[in-house]
Structures are given as C-alpha cells and as structure tokens.
Enzyme design. Structure first.
Site, PDB file in Angstrom:
ATOM      1  N   MET A   1       0.808  -1.220   0.000  1.00 25.11           N
ATOM      2  CA  MET A   1       0.000   0.000   0.000  1.00 25.11           C
ATOM      3  C   MET A   1       0.840   1.270   0.000  1.00 25.11           C
ATOM      4  SD  MET A   1      -3.121  -0.955  -0.126  1.00 25.11           S
ATOM      5  CE  MET A   1      -3.874   0.622   0.204  1.00 25.11           C
ATOM      6  N   ARG A   2       2.170   1.129   0.042  1.00 28.51           N
ATOM      7  CA  ARG A   2       3.004   2.333   0.094  1.00 28.51           C
ATOM      8  C   ARG A   2       2.821   3.187  -1.156  1.00 28.51           C
ATOM      9  NH1 ARG A   2       7.622   0.268   1.661  1.00 28.51           N
ATOM     10  NH2 ARG A   2       7.367   0.854   3.837  1.00 28.51           N
ATOM     11  N   ALA A   3       2.624   2.546  -2.315  1.00 25.31           N
ATOM     12  CA  ALA A   3       2.460   3.298  -3.556  1.00 25.31           C
ATOM     13  C   ALA A   3       1.230   4.204  -3.494  1.00 25.31           C
ATOM     14  CB  ALA A   3       2.351   2.335  -4.735  1.00 25.31           C
TER      15      ALA A   3
END
Length: 684
Positions: free
Chosen positions: A274-276
């Site tokens: 989910m970092r993107a």
C-alpha cells in the site's frame, strides 16, 4: 566552503527538478531516486537543492537536531526541557558508498562503557541527517550491511546502536535522495521501495540546449561566486515559492474521487503493498500546492503516478521501469466514470473532472516521470533480427533459406527458474555478498584476534579473559573491570561474499540445431537472476563460428548481461577452445583489478568442439589452464536426446569442476543437489 551551482541555472531536466522540488514542499513524499547515465547533472541538482530547503529550528548544542517544540525524550543529549530554539539551514549529508557502519550509525567508546559504564557516543551520519537530507551518490553500489541500516532507520524513524549490552537510540528522520547509473547494477527491492519517487534522466539531444549547458558550466567554473550572484534573484523567488507551497499544503483537499483514481491506478498496475497509494496521494497533494491550488485534480494524479509507480511495478530486475501511459489514462478515466455513476449523475465539485485524465502529452504541467514505454516487460530485441513473425522454430535447421551452420536470428529465452546454489569453495575475503563463505565484518562470530586499527566488533568474552589476569596488578578495588587498550579483542566473523561469475556460452550451430537455445538462454537468465540476488559481478563470453568474443566485460549490471544474452545469435562451428582461452584472458585481467574477488566459471555447452586442427585436444589444454590456476568451475550440460556422448562431463573433469544438466540446475529438481563447486578434479 565552495559555492554550489544554482538550482535555477540547471538546463532542462524537468522531471529531475520537479521530483526534488516536490520533496522540498512535502518531505513526507519520501525522497527521490534519480536514475540516469553519467554526466547528466544528477549530483549537481541534489546538492543545489540544499540552498532552497527552508531552515529548521533546533535545540542549541544538541548533536541530534532536536526540535525545541517537540524534543526527543530519548535523545542522548537530553532532556531538553523548555529549550529555546535557534534556526539553521537544513543539512545535506552525503553518505559515501564505502562508509563503515560506525560512520553511518555512530560509535560507542567500548573501553569506557566496560570500565566506567558510561555511554560515550559519537554520532554518525544518520544523526547529522536528522530533519535534513541524506544523499547517497551511486546508491546502487552501497554495501548490503549499510542498506540494512538505512532500511531500519527509514522504517522506524530512529537509529539504534547495540554493542555488547550497551544501547543508544536517537531519532533519524530524513529525506532520502539517491542517484545511480543503471549500467552499474540495480537496487535491492526493499530499498527501491523506500524511495517515494523515481525519475529517469538523460542528456539532451537538442544542440541548442547542449550549447547552453556548456556555456553555463564554463561560466560557473570561471567564477562560481559571480555566476551564483547572477542567479540569486531566481533562487530567491524559487525559495519563496517553496515556502508558499509548504504553507498551503495543509489546506489542499484530497477528494474521494481522486482517492478512487489513485487506488484504481495502483491496483491496475499491480504494485506491491500500500506504500504506492500513500506516496501517490502525498505527491498529488504536493503537486496541487506547488501549483497554488487547494484541490487535487486528475492531472495531479496522473503526474504522481508517472513519478511514484515506475520503480514499483517491476516484476524482476530485468524489467525496464516505466508505465504504459495509454493504460494509465484509461484507468483514470474509468475510475472517474465509476465515481460519477456512484454519485447518480450529480455534478459534485469534489469529484475529479472526467475529462481530466491527462490525455494531453504534457502530463499535467511539468515533468513526465519517464518516457512512454509499451510495457515494463522485456521483449525480444528488434535491432538484430528480432522480428519474431518471420522466425522459424527455435534454431531449427529446417528453416527456409537456412543451413545448420549459418547464422540464425536470436530466439527468445524460456521462462527463468530458481536455480540451485553454486558457490566457490574455501574462505574468501572479497566484497560483501551472498554467495560464498568469506571473512567479513558482519556474520556469525568464529573467533577473536587483536584489533588491527580501530576496534569495530568487540569480542566480549575474549576481552574479559585477556584483562582478568591483570586485575590485582592494576590495583582493582571496586566492582568495575580495569580494561586497557591491549586487552581489547576484535571478533572475527564469517559471512558471505559476492563473486565474479563469468559465463562462457556456446552459441554454435550444434546448440541451435537441436532447438535448445531457448532453454539454454532460460537457464543462463536464471543464473543471472541468482547472481543479481547474491550481489555478484557478472561477465559474458560467447563462442561460435571461428572465434570467441567478450559480449559483456565483468560488470555489476546484471540486466546488461541479460540484454546481451537476449540478442545473442547462433550458428556456425563450435570453437570451444577459443571460448575457454578468452575466458582465461578475462579472468587474468580481473585478478589484477580486484584480487580479492574470487571467480566462478560457468560454461554452458554440450561439450562439442569443432573447427580447426585437433579441436578436442586444444579445448582440453585450454581447460587445464583454468584448473592449474584453481578457478572454481561448473559446466552446464546442454546435451539432450536419448543418446548422450558425455562430452560436457569430460570437459568438467579437464576443468577440475562439476558438470550439471539443465534439469539438475533447477532448485526444485530431484535429480541431485548441487553444492560447492570443487576446484579439484573428481575421479573419473
């Protein structure tokens, strides 16, 4: 102190400048990785950014740059109760690729810690970079143990120093900026994902622009101070714009429709985790603030995707970074349409403009991440007969207009697979890696010795044992142990090293005629992937026709080797001796350049030798040259069919190495287990 080159004087490089400026506006974006060829102003731009970043308020005398408004309660220089702050410029700290662990995280005075119980700590670069910029030039060449420390600090926002029960912790939150030349190798995926944005840079091909670059650089070299003064007004205006954007940032609205576009884009491009999504949201918000707007638009989302996603969607190290911009536009339009339908056709001002999906070529006002690419996946090269529509079956001698000995077009490689472990025997002392056993600064402790130079890894038991017999003579009275410099013992450790893996690939007609070249390329590609993961240098020698050639000199760029392999044509006779002699020359030169890096010779062939007088005998003599020098070797036997001549096994015995079939090379094969490649010949 030398005068830095003005940021506003940099010609072109719009993506590079935009990526850096967005991080100056919002450090939460997470830094930027600059990829590009040498001589493209990567380092110049990063160093010039420091003059534009707003000042920070720090506690006077604190070596860890604590914020007086919210000081770190665990600061080694604390506590800082009601401390008045002073302003100073944000630091740009450079981390050399050859730095030691102590230089990065700091060092403890072990002698004082043991004898006095005092935490005498000298801060490292992570402490200096707190609330500033940590810049790593050639970040892809950074040693693994330093990468691990960076990952820990980036994940926790703090640095921990643990030495024999003595612990020091301090805050370490910084903007990570790295530059690299992809030709010299790629980054570990874990560190790659820690960079918020990535930009690709290349030298301009426009003559006028190149002339202006040279003109400005010469003017700067002649009079740095005068040149900087001429750009002072532009620098001041840019600094004020950054401050204005920072002030506007908390007011920027990130609507649900925009969030849906971000999520849909990350899902469509199959990025991990989910970092993107978070980075895209922060980048889009920073873009809006930079443009002076209080609402994020679809164009901001498109631009954020081009900056935040290319390095996150690579499936393996050989995929080129980039995004399919047509797919990006389609995804944004579909997400906007779905949001419009969910609102039952209402014209809500919070929704993104359905027509704002960024169909214009400008990419939303300045910077486009990377040039458009059809897809990140590898495709067969087109420059050397890569038109697969006209190719016959892989290497078939019955292809129209071809004979078995004629040169044939390159064939695509088979799917790579996980290979068994191949390693060099003995104990080396080469560069840190993950292949063969070696004496290293990191790893399991195997013994102790007197330190040569500064002490880096204390062996506590050996130190106590050395000091114990002298306690009465030294007048010990209290509970503390009287330790002197001569008592200290350095721990000797065993870890893993990277090797030079030199591939010698048979590209003759005998390989292609049996439709084996696709499988052979797949095997070599698999070994290259393994070399990438184990931090090896690789080289590629090919032989066919009448001679051998060095297709790729030893390099850390494993993807360059994969590219050369993909475009490798086949055909002609099998000059096996020429291939082995060429490999011998390459290894001889590399031993002079880097004597500590041990080589592993991987010969990929069916063992046949044709062409010239006595080709088999000549190949045997060439193989024995490698054996005489103790070169660890393995022969990947590509012979197939019911009738096997066993020539590859004979070659392995001449080399003093091991033979393994393509099936045995697979990690999941039950045919046999490949362990250390022996340098001594096996009994027939």
């Amino acid at each position: 102190m030398s005068t830095p080159y003005p940021f506003t004087a940099i010609v072109g490089q719009d993506d590079l400048r935009l990526g850096l400026l967005l991080n100056a506006v919002s450090p939460a974006v997470g830094g930027v990785l600059v990829r590009g060829e040498k001589g493209t102003a990567k380092s110049t731009a990063v160093r010039a950014l420091a003059a534009l970043v707003p000042e920070v308020s720090v506690v006077p005398g604190c070596r860890f740059s604590c914020d007086p408004g919210s000081p770190d309660p665990a600061c080694p220089d604390g506590p800082h109760a009601d401390a008045a702050g002073v302003s100073r410029a944000a630091r740009t700290v450079e981390l050399p690729v050859g730095a030691s662990e102590d230089r990065l995280v700091g060092a403890l005075d072990i002698e004082r810690a043991l004898s006095e119980g005092v935490k005498a700590f000298e801060p490292g670069l992570l402490a200096d970079a707190h609330r500033g910029i940590l810049y790593v030039d050639e970040v892809n060449l950074l040693h693994d143990h330093l990468v691990d420390l960076l990952l820990d600090a980036a994940a926790m926002g703090a640095s921990y120093v643990e030495r024999e029960g003595v612990s020091v912790r301090h805050a370490a939150r910084f903007l990570l900026v790295g530059t690299m030349n992809p030709e010299e190798g790629e980054l570990r995926p874990q560190l790659l994902d820690r960079f918020g944005l990535t930009v690709e840079v290349a030298a301009s091909r426009d003559t006028d622009e190149r002339v202006e670059v040279v003109r400005r650089r010469l003017a700067y070299d002649d009079d740095p101070g005068g040149f900087a003064a001429r750009w002072a007004e532009e620098e001041s205006a840019l600094r004020e714009r950054i401050a204005t954007a920072r002030a506007l940032l908390p007011q920027v609205l990130l609507g649900d429709g925009v969030l849906r576009q971000i999520a849909a884009t990350c899902a469509a491009f199959e990025v991990d985790g989910m970092r993107a999504d978070i980075v895209m949201a922060r980048t889009a918000t920073a873009l809006a603030a930079w443009a002076g707007r209080e609402e994020v638009t679809a164009d901001d989302v498109r631009q954020a995707a081009l900056l935040a996603l290319p390095h996150r969607r690579r499936r393996n190290p050989f995929d080129a970074p980039g995004l399919d911009e047509d797919k990006l536009d389609q995804t944004l339009d579909e997400a906007a349409g779905d949001q419009g339908r969910s609102d039952e056709g209402q014209n809500n001002d919070d929704d993104p403009d359905p027509d704002g999906g960024g169909n214009d070529d400008g990419g939303g006002g300045g910077g486009g991440g990377v040039p458009p690419q059809a897809d990140g996946d590898r495709t067969p090269p087109q420059g050397e007969g890569g038109d697969t529509s006209s190719q016959a079956p892989e290497g078939s001698p019955d292809a129209p207009g071809r004979s078995a000995g004629a040169e044939q077009q390159p064939v695509a490689s088979a799917e790579p697979f996980r290979t068994k472990m191949l390693s060099v025997p003995g104990l080396g002392e080469g560069a840190a890696g993950r292949r063969s056993r070696a004496r290293t600064e990191h790893g399991r402790t195997t013994g102790a010795r007197r330190p040569q130079g500064s002490l880096t890894k204390l062996h506590l038991a050996a130190t106590v044992q050395a000091a114990a017999p002298h306690q009465r003579a030294r007048g010990r009275l209290g509970r503390g142990l009287v330790v002197r410099r001569d008592d200290l013992r350095q721990a000797t450790r065993e870890g893993r090293e990277g090797n030079l893996v030199l591939f010698v690939v048979d590209a003759s007609g005998s390989m292609a005629a049996r439709q084996r070249m696709s499988a052979v390329k797949g095997a070599v590609l698999s070994l290259l992937l393994d070399a990438y993961q184990r931090r090896d240098k690789v080289g590629l020698v090919t032989f066919r026709g009448k001679d051998a050639e060095v297709a790729l000199p030893p390099t850390s760029s494993v993807d360059a080797a994969a590219s050369r392999l993909e475009s490798l044509p086949t055909g002609g006779r099998t000059p096996l001796a020429a291939g082995l002699l060429k490999a011998h020359d390459v290894l001889r030169v590399e031993r002079l350049r880097d004597p500590s890096r041990r080589p592993l010779l991987v010969v990929v062939t069916d063992g046949r030798a044709t062409g010239g007088p006595e080709p088999v005998a000549l190949a045997g003599r060439a193989a024995r040259l490698h054996q005489a020098e103790g070169t660890a070797s393995v022969v990947v036997d590509c012979e197939s069919g019911y009738v096997r001549l066993g020539l590859a096994g004979e070659l392995a015995r001449e080399l003093g190495g091991t033979a393994v079939t393509l099936d045995e090379l697979r990690a999941d094969s039950i045919a046999g287990l490949v362990k250390d490649v022996t340098a001594a010949g096996r009994a027939a």
